[in-house]
Design an enzyme around this catalytic site. Structure first.
Site, PDB file in Angstrom:
ATOM      1  N   LYS A   1      34.636  35.111  41.456  1.00  0.00           N
ATOM      2  CA  LYS A   1      33.705  34.080  40.994  1.00  0.00           C
ATOM      3  C   LYS A   1      34.558  32.902  40.548  1.00  0.00           C
ATOM      4  CE  LYS A   1      30.041  32.846  37.749  1.00  0.00           C
ATOM      5  NZ  LYS A   1      30.707  31.598  37.322  1.00  0.00           N
TER       6      LYS A   1
ATOM      7  N   SER B   1      36.429  33.329  27.329  1.00  0.00           N
ATOM      8  CA  SER B   1      36.035  33.301  25.922  1.00  0.00           C
ATOM      9  C   SER B   1      35.622  34.684  25.423  1.00  0.00           C
ATOM     10  CB  SER B   1      34.861  32.335  25.728  1.00  0.00           C
ATOM     11  OG  SER B   1      33.684  32.853  26.332  1.00  0.00           O
TER      12      SER B   1
ATOM     13  N   GLU C   1      40.536  39.536  28.981  1.00  0.00           N
ATOM     14  CA  GLU C   1      41.399  38.906  27.992  1.00  0.00           C
ATOM     15  C   GLU C   1      40.553  37.841  27.310  1.00  0.00           C
ATOM     16  OE1 GLU C   1      44.501  35.469  27.977  1.00  0.00           O
ATOM     17  OE2 GLU C   1      45.128  37.030  29.391  1.00  0.00           O
TER      18      GLU C   1
ATOM     19  N   CYS D   1      46.554  30.977  26.271  1.00  0.00           N
ATOM     20  CA  CYS D   1      46.055  32.121  25.502  1.00  0.00           C
ATOM     21  C   CYS D   1      47.113  32.662  24.553  1.00  0.00           C
ATOM     22  CB  CYS D   1      45.570  33.221  26.445  1.00  0.00           C
ATOM     23  SG  CYS D   1      46.698  33.566  27.795  1.00  0.00           S
TER      24      CYS D   1
ATOM     25  N   GLU E   1      40.266  31.938  16.909  1.00  0.00           N
ATOM     26  CA  GLU E   1      41.001  31.024  17.769  1.00  0.00           C
ATOM     27  C   GLU E   1      40.316  29.664  17.864  1.00  0.00           C
ATOM     28  OE1 GLU E   1      42.858  31.108  22.292  1.00  0.00           O
ATOM     29  OE2 GLU E   1      40.941  32.110  21.912  1.00  0.00           O
TER      30      GLU E   1
END
Length: 505
Positions: free
Chosen positions: A182, A240, A263, A300, A389
């Site tokens: 995707k 996210s 992740e 990240c 974060e």
């Protein structure tokens, strides 16, 4: 080479239009129209992947390795065009895109070498013992086998290395699993040109048509349809926490639950031990400023929190970090949405009575300027939001009153991709107390470095306890990531002619 996107999906070996389109939102350069993904297109791609599985999984390791190398070659053939469309769509500088392309082709070649060696097979053999008493033992062999079609979600912050032909795709194809990607709507043109390279490589090497498909864009129902399709047997995702958790829950709720390798987010804390802070706190502060702002903080592994013992040495560290950040000009963020979320995160910090600004800047439009805040250990522990974060060039210094408080604070962190200790030899006793805590919190623990920079090697772990990732035993970078798309099968009393080729003799 000049290149213009077609705006189509790539499904089962064919470029496929959609019934509606969306327009890309590049940082600069022309916008293009791209077909919108649908649940029906997802079904077509997944059925094609399932149809290709038997033939592709039966390919030899050499044939799959040659396919991976061909993908790398086809990407490099399109190198200039990849860089041009990538820089336009993301705003990333040319050097960064070229470097990321090298990483992408490098990991494809790394997996080719890895599967040629056969280390991923973990082949095992226990000979028969027909005379064993009180019962004979049969011959048993074990090998890792591909699990089936894999869904991969392109990431916003790595248009090449974590997207269409990124690490998840490379690992799945190396394992013998067809892939349905995707594409991320932040860089659909980049996704298309990489899909074109994969298609060319598949044709060159005689791979079945359904071995790879790309579905562009689409609403939430496209992602839902992909992870819930019965043909899909695992999912790779970088994104996210909210989006990843929603997909993770869908995978768990399926009639046949499947693994979701997501992740999701990390603040990657750094712990400055006292003697290191005293000896070189200013150098650490300057280095942190560079790491914090690399790529506009859109990594990240961005080290968003620094924990330091209160005192004049901490003051020097903070002052150096501030001075380093003040030198960094505004940088273009990957999307308008990411830029907006960064501004929201900055405002959340500013409006909190729990933190004090060290460097406060304004960000305009899609550009982001660095910000620095500080707070106390006690305040950080009392406000869970301070440990969340903020995706972008924002740092938070947490001042603690003692080394005991530093260790206690470390115990309260959620799961992380990385954790770092800045230490000198004389800090070893404290490091020995911290390390057992950090090992349980992070997939990668560093000493005297900065985590922005993930080496694509055999020994890398890019993952960690939740919420850094949804599977603490997995990595999305390095050769060990192939294990996500394999499962062990034992073969008992098999004639050799019936065994998988990798188990014979």
């Amino acid at each position: 080479m000049t290149w213009t996107p077609t705006g189509k999906h790539f499904i089962a070996g064919q470029w496929t239009p959609g019934t509606s389109t969306f327009k890309s939102e590049p940082a600069h350069g022309p916008a293009h129209d791209f077909a919108v993904g649908t649940v029906d297109l997802v079904d077509q791609a997944c059925r094609a992947a399932e149809g290709a599985f038997a033939a592709y999984s039966a390919k030899s390791r050499e044939e799959r390795a040659t396919f991976l190398e061909a993908i790398a070659e086809e990407i490099d053939k399109r190198g200039e065009a990849v860089t041009l469309i990538g820089t336009q769509e993301t705003g990333l500088p040319e050097g960064r895109l070229n470097g990321e392309r090298g990483r992408t082709t490098g990991q494809l070649k790394l997996f080719a070498d890895h599967i040629r060696k056969g280390a991923h097979l973990d082949a095992r053999f226990d000979a028969a013992q027909p005379d064993r008493q009180p019962a004979a033992r049969p011959e048993i062999r074990l090998v890792q086998r591909p699990i089936g079609p894999v869904a991969v979600f392109g990431a916003s912050n790595f248009p090449l290395a974590f997207s269409t032909a990124g690490g998840d795709t490379a690992a799945a194809l190396a394992a013998g699993c067809p892939v349905v990607v995707k594409g991320h709507s932040a860089h659909p043109g980049t996704g298309e040109i990489i899909a074109e390279a994969i298609a060319a490589a598949a044709e060159r090497t005689g791979m079945p048509a359904g071995v790879f498909s790309l579905i562009q864009g689409g609403r939430r129902d496209v992602g839902t349809g992909l992870v819930t399709h019965p043909a899909i047997k695992a999912v790779g995702f970088t994104g996210s926490l909210a989006g990843g958790r929603a997909l993770f829950d869908l995978c768990a709720q399926r009639p046949e639950p499947i693994p979701f390798f997501g992740e999701l987010g990390s603040v990657n804390p750094m712990f400055l031990l006292p003697d290191a802070t005293s000896a070189r706190g200013e150098a650490i502060g300057s280095g942190w400023a560079g790491s914090l702002t690399m790529g506009a903080g859109q990594f990240c592994t961005n080290p968003g929190i620094a924990v330091v013992v209160e005192g004049p040495e901490a003051d020097k560290f903070v002052a150096a970090a501030k001075a380093g950040l003040e030198k960094v000009a505004a940088q273009t963020m990957l999307t308008d949405g990411i830029a907006s979320a960064y501004k929201d995160g900055v405002e959340r910090m500013r409006s909190s009575n729990a933190v004090s600004p060290v460097l406060s800047t304004e960000s305009d439009g899609r550009n982001a300027s660095p910000n620095l805040f500080e707070t106390t250990g006690a305040t950080w522990l009392a406000d869970h939001a301070l440990g969340e974060e903020v995706f972008g060039p924002l740092g938070l210094v947490v001042r603690v009153g003692s080394t005991e408080e530093m260790v206690n604070l470390a115990e309260k962190f959620a799961g992380q991709l990385t954790a770092t200790m800045h230490m000198d030899d004389s800090d070893l006793p404290l490091a020995q107390k911290l390390l057992p805590v950090l090992e349980r919190k992070a997939g990668r623990v560093l000493v005297n470095g900065f985590p922005t920079g993930v080496e694509v090697v055999d020994s890398m772990v890019h993952g960690g306890p939740y919420p850094a990732s949804t599977n603490f035993g997995a990595t999305s970078v390095g050769t060990m990531s192939i294990r996500r798309f394999l499962r062990p099968v034992s073969y008992q009393n098999f004639p050799e002619a019936l065994l998988p080729a990798d188990l014979r003799n």
